[in-house]
Design a protein around this motif. Structure first.
Motif, PDB file in Angstrom:
ATOM      1  N   VAL A  35       1.159  -1.485  -0.096  1.00 18.37           N
ATOM      2  CA  VAL A  35       0.120   0.057   0.294  1.00 18.37           C
ATOM      3  C   VAL A  35       0.932   1.571  -0.109  1.00 18.37           C
ATOM      4  CG1 VAL A  35      -1.875   1.362   1.700  1.00 18.37           C
ATOM      5  CG2 VAL A  35      -1.942  -1.149   0.839  1.00 18.37           C
ATOM      6  N   ARG A  36       1.951   1.888   1.009  1.00 15.06           N
ATOM      7  CA  ARG A  36       3.569   2.283   0.669  1.00 15.06           C
ATOM      8  C   ARG A  36       3.236   2.593  -0.113  1.00 15.06           C
ATOM      9  NH1 ARG A  36       7.156   1.670   5.137  1.00 15.06           N
ATOM     10  NH2 ARG A  36       5.645  -0.733   5.524  1.00 15.06           N
ATOM     11  N   ALA A  37       3.826   1.623  -1.341  1.00 15.12           N
ATOM     12  CA  ALA A  37       4.196   1.584  -2.081  1.00 15.12           C
ATOM     13  C   ALA A  37       3.840   2.368  -3.594  1.00 15.12           C
ATOM     14  CB  ALA A  37       5.210   0.726  -2.820  1.00 15.12           C
ATOM     15  N   ARG A  38       2.377   1.712  -3.508  1.00 20.84           N
ATOM     16  CA  ARG A  38       0.992   2.323  -3.858  1.00 20.84           C
ATOM     17  C   ARG A  38       1.405   3.830  -4.335  1.00 20.84           C
ATOM     18  NH1 ARG A  38      -2.752  -1.521  -6.511  1.00 20.84           N
ATOM     19  NH2 ARG A  38      -0.807  -1.989  -6.982  1.00 20.84           N
ATOM     20  N   ARG A  39       1.290   4.196  -3.042  1.00 19.56           N
ATOM     21  CA  ARG A  39       0.359   6.047  -2.599  1.00 19.56           C
ATOM     22  C   ARG A  39       1.976   6.342  -3.235  1.00 19.56           C
ATOM     23  NH1 ARG A  39      -1.034   4.844   3.734  1.00 19.56           N
ATOM     24  NH2 ARG A  39      -3.254   4.450   3.094  1.00 19.56           N
ATOM     25  N   ARG A  40       3.370   6.466  -2.585  1.00 21.16           N
ATOM     26  CA  ARG A  40       4.594   6.968  -3.321  1.00 21.16           C
ATOM     27  C   ARG A  40       4.654   6.812  -4.580  1.00 21.16           C
ATOM     28  NH1 ARG A  40       9.001   7.918   0.076  1.00 21.16           N
ATOM     29  NH2 ARG A  40       6.344   9.244   1.221  1.00 21.16           N
ATOM     30  N   TYR A  41       3.742   5.812  -5.458  1.00 22.13           N
ATOM     31  CA  TYR A  41       4.266   5.569  -6.976  1.00 22.13           C
ATOM     32  C   TYR A  41       2.925   6.514  -7.292  1.00 22.13           C
ATOM     33  CZ  TYR A  41       2.608   4.126 -11.252  1.00 22.13           C
ATOM     34  OH  TYR A  41       2.640   3.607 -12.920  1.00 22.13           O
ATOM     35  N   HIS A  42       1.914   7.033  -6.616  1.00 20.65           N
ATOM     36  CA  HIS A  42       0.698   8.035  -7.504  1.00 20.65           C
ATOM     37  C   HIS A  42       1.250   9.690  -7.094  1.00 20.65           C
ATOM     38  CE1 HIS A  42      -1.937   4.888  -9.277  1.00 20.65           C
ATOM     39  NE2 HIS A  42      -1.936   4.177  -8.076  1.00 20.65           N
TER      40      HIS A  42
ATOM     41  N   ILE B  88       3.987  10.852  -6.716  1.00 22.10           N
ATOM     42  CA  ILE B  88       5.127  10.764  -8.452  1.00 22.10           C
ATOM     43  C   ILE B  88       4.903  10.931  -9.736  1.00 22.10           C
ATOM     44  CG2 ILE B  88       7.064  10.155  -8.600  1.00 22.10           C
ATOM     45  CD1 ILE B  88       7.422   8.353  -6.588  1.00 22.10           C
ATOM     46  N   LEU B  89       3.919   9.768  -9.854  1.00 21.35           N
ATOM     47  CA  LEU B  89       2.897  11.020 -10.907  1.00 21.35           C
ATOM     48  C   LEU B  89       2.230  11.762 -10.843  1.00 21.35           C
ATOM     49  CD1 LEU B  89       3.668   7.562 -11.884  1.00 21.35           C
ATOM     50  CD2 LEU B  89       1.727   7.231 -12.573  1.00 21.35           C
ATOM     51  N   GLY B  90       1.116  12.272  -9.433  1.00 24.84           N
ATOM     52  CA  GLY B  90       0.784  13.341  -9.641  1.00 24.84           C
ATOM     53  C   GLY B  90       1.667  14.660  -9.883  1.00 24.84           C
ATOM     54  N   ASN B  91       2.699  14.181  -9.326  1.00 24.06           N
ATOM     55  CA  ASN B  91       3.858  15.563  -9.119  1.00 24.06           C
ATOM     56  C   ASN B  91       3.985  15.430 -10.665  1.00 24.06           C
ATOM     57  OD1 ASN B  91       2.865  16.449  -6.477  1.00 24.06           O
ATOM     58  ND2 ASN B  91       4.618  15.305  -5.768  1.00 24.06           N
ATOM     59  N   GLY B  92       3.906  15.094 -11.708  1.00 21.23           N
ATOM     60  CA  GLY B  92       4.452  14.808 -13.297  1.00 21.23           C
ATOM     61  C   GLY B  92       6.047  14.542 -13.288  1.00 21.23           C
ATOM     62  N   GLY B  93       5.805  12.832 -12.043  1.00 20.54           N
ATOM     63  CA  GLY B  93       7.690  12.655 -12.554  1.00 20.54           C
ATOM     64  C   GLY B  93       7.185  11.128 -12.569  1.00 20.54           C
TER      65      GLY B  93
END
Ligand code: DC
Length: 215
Positions: free
Chosen positions: A140-147, A149-154
């Protein structure tokens, strides 16, 4: 001795949601907030900027005394390589001693404070009237971090983030000095299946109860 004001101590592993929770609680109660992870990151950045080897404990202790705790730049300090360096710096007892002292000083600031990190309830503020230990599964933590980063355009790869989180947990939980673990009187908040809103409500109940006892 420092005299602590009303302090909310929040601990938990990387990306558990403790930072968001800490910021929301601080805003709600009008308390000051210190993300203690940033203090380890500030030392790491000073070492990297000065070109010092990360295992030079004397230089790291000097850096821990020198940086401005009121002016830490979250966006700059968020860089991945600074986090990696911080987790290596965080095993040094001399650095921890200096930073813990500075964090305790922060906890004296009125009208109240929220500190989040790994050892707040166990070492920095063991007398805090409210201690929360925030967890979520590594997936769950990996998924949150992933989203995030994507949300910040990364760009990111979820599996690589997961591997990183597992490695970071391992280092934080197994170091000899102040390992990540819940204080005996900490309230456990598992946010794996919880929205931030639900976690915030649950945390507020614990804080309101403690504030009631304190008044
Ligand atoms: O929460 P963070 O990723 O910003 O923390 C960076 C590193 O600092 C992390 O590896 C653990 C360490 N840390 C610590 O040892 N004690 C704290 N109170 C806060 C962070």
């Amino acid at each position: 001795m420092f005299r602590m004001t009303f302090t909310i101590a929040i601990d938990g592993p990387a990306a558990s949601g403790k930072g968001t929770l800490a910021r929301r609680l601080a805003a709600h109660y009008g308390f000051r907030h210190l993300d203690t992870g940033l203090t380890y990151r500030a030392v790491a950045k000073a070492m990297l900027d000065a070109g010092m080897p990360l295992d030079d404990e004397a230089a790291a202790v000097d850096a821990a005394r020198a940086f401005d705790i009121g002016n830490m730049q979250r966006d700059v300090l968020a860089a991945h390589e600074i986090g990696e360096a911080a987790s290596r710096i965080a095993v040094m007892p001399g650095v921890r001693r200096v930073l813990v002292e500075r964090q305790r000083e922060f906890a004296t600031r009125p009208p109240g404070t929220v500190l989040d990190g790994r050892d707040i309830g166990t070492v920095v503020c063991p007398d805090a009237p409210v201690k929360l230990f925030v967890i979520a599964s590594p997936e769950v933590r990996a998924r949150r971090r992933y989203h995030e980063i994507l949300g910040n355009g990364g760009e990111a790869e979820e599996q690589a983030i997961l591997a990183d989180i597992v490695k970071r947990d391992e280092r934080d939980m197994n170091r000899a000095d102040s390992p990540l673990k819940p204080a005996r009187d900490a309230h456990l908040l598992d946010t794996s299946e919880m929205t931030i809103e639900a976690a915030f409500r649950a945390a507020r109940r614990f804080v309101d109860a403690a504030l009631g006892e304190n008044s």
